[in-house]
Design a protein around this motif. Sequence first.
Motif, mmCIF file in Angstrom:
data_model
loop_
_atom_site.group_PDB
_atom_site.id
_atom_site.type_symbol
_atom_site.label_atom_id
_atom_site.label_comp_id
_atom_site.label_asym_id
_atom_site.label_seq_id
_atom_site.Cartn_x
_atom_site.Cartn_y
_atom_site.Cartn_z
ATOM 1 N N THR A 41 -4.497 -3.164 -2.535
ATOM 2 C CA THR A 41 -4.267 -2.885 -1.113
ATOM 3 C C THR A 41 -5.205 -1.762 -0.688
ATOM 4 O O THR A 41 -6.014 -1.273 -1.484
ATOM 5 C CB THR A 41 -2.812 -2.461 -0.854
ATOM 6 O OG1 THR A 41 -2.581 -1.186 -1.477
ATOM 7 C CG2 THR A 41 -1.830 -3.495 -1.402
ATOM 8 N N SER A 42 -5.073 -1.329 0.552
ATOM 9 C CA SER A 42 -5.992 -0.319 1.089
ATOM 10 C C SER A 42 -5.939 1.003 0.336
ATOM 11 O O SER A 42 -6.922 1.743 0.305
ATOM 12 C CB SER A 42 -5.699 -0.083 2.570
ATOM 13 O OG SER A 42 -4.390 0.417 2.759
ATOM 14 N N THR A 43 -4.814 1.319 -0.285
ATOM 15 C CA THR A 43 -4.661 2.624 -0.936
ATOM 16 C C THR A 43 -4.702 2.562 -2.460
ATOM 17 O O THR A 43 -4.386 3.543 -3.126
ATOM 18 C CB THR A 43 -3.332 3.281 -0.508
ATOM 19 O OG1 THR A 43 -2.243 2.424 -0.892
ATOM 20 C CG2 THR A 43 -3.287 3.511 0.992
ATOM 21 N N ALA A 96 0.829 -1.198 0.000
ATOM 22 C CA ALA A 96 0.000 0.000 0.000
ATOM 23 C C ALA A 96 0.865 1.251 0.000
ATOM 24 O O ALA A 96 0.468 2.291 -0.514
ATOM 25 C CB ALA A 96 -0.917 0.007 1.223
#
Length: 533
Positions: free
Chosen positions: A491-493, A127
């Motif tokens: 991923t989260s980003t 991320a």
Amino acid sequence: MRPLTSKQRISALAATAALVAAGVTAGTAGAAPGGETSANGALPAQLTASQHTELVKAADTEAAKSADARALGLGAKEKLHVKDVIKNKNGATHVRYERTYDGLPVLGGDLVVHKNASGKRTGATKATNAKIAVQTSASDAHKPTTAKAKGSEAPRKVVWAGHGKPVLAWETVVGGLQKSGAPNELHVITDAKTGKKLFEFQGIKEGTGNSQYSGKVEIGTSGSDGKFEMTDKKRGGNKTTDLNGAQGGDGKLFTDDDDTWGDGSVKDRATAGVDAHYGAGQTWDYYKEVHGREGIAGDGKGAVSRVHYGKSYVNAFWDDSCFCMTYGDGEGDKKPLTSLDVAAHEMSHGVTSTTANLEYAGESGGLNEATSDIFAAAVEFHANSPEDVPDYLVGEKIDINGDGSPLRYMDKPSKDGNSLDYWDTNAGDVDVHYSSGIANHFFFLLSVGSGKQEVNGVKYDSPTKDGSKLKGIGIKKAEQIWFKALTEQMTSTTDYKGAREATIKSATDLYGADSAEVKAVKAAWTGVNVTGS
């Protein structure tokens, strides 16, 4: 709602989701993936809950985590914590990690380590590539005093690595209710040294019975004569409860004397329960039969569906803290938001949360919402109900606008008056329910193609930003590409550029670098103005 465990709180970047923006009141399916669905080794392996648990357990040893941390060049204060493991048919694995630094959760520090069948690392997806070096013993002078949400551990000290240089920060979760009537779970990240707000995101993602929307259906129940309950033991114990107008709590489990539920109308409270329970069962079956995932988290555990939330609540939402979907009854309590695609949308938020954990803000938030719309369509095509004919529309049954129109259109998202057809530099500033249109449009172009099309009697006319004419590869290939990208690469980003890269990588693994499928993925992204190599 049950309090979050410490492990859940580490995974705080995607907690819950709603179907529509807060405050809003008002080619085809049959094609097989390259003819090689069963043989393609890059597809996810069919795993039982116990097999998935064993994979996670094997990856969660200190030796394995330390070896991966060293290989990634992490510092002595950084520790990895296994969140999930995906295994492919060819034996390759993808270990998804959350990270801590000096014992503090690193928000935006998640990563995936890729390994071949022999266990050799073949790469990693992060991320953030930023090095973490913060002083964790800073003063508490700027510790927030805002009232926290019930069951939350916040305010808590964290390392914020979601955007830019990692810094020591505080995370606060504000509770109460939103203007729409939905629960409030606003995560606010502030700099521990200055008190300046760095980021915020909303945790609540506002996404035999006689049903209202799918006709007479079979649902999984348990019990015996005179004492039946809406608990589906064949699907991890999925349960459906009646909140009876409440805006919290577990609700009362639906029970029945003769195992015949509802009458197909809103007058019978069990009718909404039938639709929600049926939707949960169909979504469970989809993820298990198509992607080899037994349950939302892959652990074989069922979820709770709560119906009759509040009064005239025109929304539905997923909440990680109770691992549950919650449905309002619509305007005037006449149109419960319990149609099949809405149920699939909300449950898919849970799949996203337990895998890529896409931040529910900015471009990653749009991808989060789009993922739920994408799999809502996929579940519809998999269920293939004659009462709810599969389509590329979202919420077409619930009449949320009061004029018979769908909530969202995947062929031309802007037809709803708000959603984006194409990416531009302002996409990250648009409400996630509308920036999701970019990925929804991509998925339609990839599945069906551009221009005038007709699928299952529904007419579409999908444009492209560059005027190109695209031919779809079919939803069965497209859904495999998106699921693989979500669970192994994102991923989260992840933003839209990252989503393009993730889906190209997934299509390459599935069909080959020079395949028609990879070319179609690239062309579809270009068609929505997400360009690249």
